[in-house]
Scaffold this active site. Structure first.
Site, PDB file in Angstrom:
ATOM      1  CB  SER A 177      -0.950  -0.050   1.202  1.00 40.80           C
ATOM      2  OG  SER A 177      -1.961   0.921   1.107  1.00 40.80           O
ATOM      3  CG  ASP A 346      -6.794  -3.428  -3.172  1.00 38.69           C
ATOM      4  OD1 ASP A 346      -7.326  -2.492  -2.546  1.00 38.69           O
ATOM      5  OD2 ASP A 346      -5.580  -3.677  -3.099  1.00 38.69           O
ATOM      6  CG  HIS A 375      -5.696  -2.410   0.481  1.00 40.61           C
ATOM      7  ND1 HIS A 375      -5.086  -2.048  -0.701  1.00 40.61           N
ATOM      8  CD2 HIS A 375      -5.016  -1.741   1.463  1.00 40.61           C
ATOM      9  CE1 HIS A 375      -4.098  -1.208  -0.448  1.00 40.61           C
ATOM     10  NE2 HIS A 375      -4.032  -1.007   0.848  1.00 40.61           N
TER      11      HIS A 375
END
Length: 407
Positions: A177, A346, A375
């Protein structure tokens, strides 16, 4: 007499907290973690699981003191470590603990150590496991005057330089991320990318204009970042009363769908063990800055992968142009081996945005697409080793110069 008894009682309580905080997070156990008793990430989370771990501190060019932990399996000696170094870069509102939240056979930090890697755990500025600033305190607004741009251009370079000085080796980088935003931006800089052997990016992000997270999009449309700035806030602490009250109010008023908060933010996660949420919340979330949130929201609103936008006048002063410079992904050398894993569910690292990133790169990264992954799955999936970590490790094995097949 009474005072001595009281001191003894306090000592017993303190020792009980200190001892109970050093437990391995196996199964569904909950660590007795105390913010007031802090022996560092090694003591709290890594050594209790039987792994060697040493604490390090590296100073950035703008004065931040970053915590780094060096980890190996219990059978290896960290002082004479000869295996390939790998740096783990956590996401937003997380710290280095994020890589050790599940049992040792499910957590990437432990898995890499067990496979013989010289594991280095990064902690960006402002997080619990970093150590502040050489001259500023957390109460100073200047302490929080940064976004992921500074993490990319200062923190990551500092971490890589420090590891290189200790190992005399190029470094494998793993980001999740925000850790991938930092990496992709930093890799456009020759002085940074020259220290990197290869990179593995989980939920890779450079563009955010197609995110489907309803919760985040509502916050963007509410201009939460601007509101926090008007309130004079600089630190973004999701455990603070003011932010908890603001979000609860928005939920109660129907402005946000809070029925399934995690899915609303990250997308549906196929393999996340929801029974361990209380365990994770003992460590997460970590603080960040309001400026960082604003920078991320700029990316969503403008569809750009660029430096922080100060507005026309200040941009002229800061950059010499009306708009902030973009990070040109085509500057990342074609010779840098890159591995990416992304998911169909995601809501933050959207498939369209990942494809945009891939088109701008000169190289053709090794890509793993997991249709049912959200995610959080890339970090906390109970199936992560079988689904993606083994694939990543095989990629690293294929990259290093003379890297032993035993790793």
């Amino acid at each position: 007499m009474a005072s001595s008894v009281l001191r003894a009682l306090i000592l017993v309580i303190a020792l009980s907290l200190f001892i109970s905080s050093a437990e391995c997070l196996t199964g569904d156990s909950i660590i007795e973690h105390s913010q007031s008793v802090d022996g560092g990430l090694c003591f709290n989370l890594i050594r209790p699981c039987g792994y060697n771990c040493l604490e390090h501190t590296a100073q950035t060019n703008d004065g931040f003191l970053l915590g780094l932990q060096r980890v190996s399996s219990g059978i290896l000696n960290l002082e004479i470590q000869t295996s390939p170094p790998v740096l783990l870069l956590h996401g937003l509102f997380m710290g280095g603990d994020a890589w050790f939240m599940n049992s040792p056979n499910q957590s990437l930090g432990f898995i890499l150590a067990d496979r013989g890697f010289d594991v280095w755990v990064g902690n960006v500025r402002g997080t619990k496991w970093s150590h502040g600033h050489q001259s500023l305190s957390e109460g100073d607004k200047e302490f929080w005057d940064w976004s992921w741009e500074e993490m990319a251009l200062y923190d990551l370079e500092t971490m890589l330089s420090y590891i290189n000085s200790k190992t005399s080796s190029k470094v494998f980088v793993v980001g999740h991320s925000q850790g991938t935003i930092m990496s992709l931006a930093a890799f456009t800089e020759p002085n940074v990318v020259n220290m990197v052997e290869a990179a593995a990016l989980l939920s890779p992000i450079s563009y955010l204009d197609h995110i489907t997270s309803k919760f985040v999009l509502n916050l963007v449309h509410m201009y939460l970042d601007e509101a926090l700035g008007l309130l004079g806030m600089h630190q973004l602490n999701l455990k603070s009363d003011i932010l908890i009250n603001m979000i609860e109010s928005a939920c109660d008023n129907g402005n946000l769908d809070c029925s399934d908060m995690l899915a609303s933010i990250t997308g549906e996660n196929c393999c996340f063990n929801s029974s361990r949420v209380d365990v994770y919340l003992e460590y997460e979330p970590h603080p960040s800055s309001v400026k960082n949130l604003k920078h991320l929201f700029q990316m969503i609103r403008k569809g750009t992968f660029a430096r922080y936008d100060y507005g026309t006048i200040k941009n002229l002063l800061q950059y010499g142009k009306l708009k902030p410079p973009t990070f040109d992904l085509s500057k990342i050398p074609k010779s840098l081996p890159i591995w990416m894993a992304y998911g169909g569910n995601d809501a933050l690292g959207d498939v369209i945005d990942v494809q945009h990133t891939l088109k701008e790169l000169k190289s053709k990264p090794n890509v793993l697409f997991l249709e049912d992954y959200g995610h959080v799955d890339f970090l906390l999936s109970t199936r992560a080793y079988e689904d993606l970590y083994e694939n990543m490790i095989n990629f690293f094995r294929s990259c290093g110069n003379g890297m032993s097949s035993s790793f």
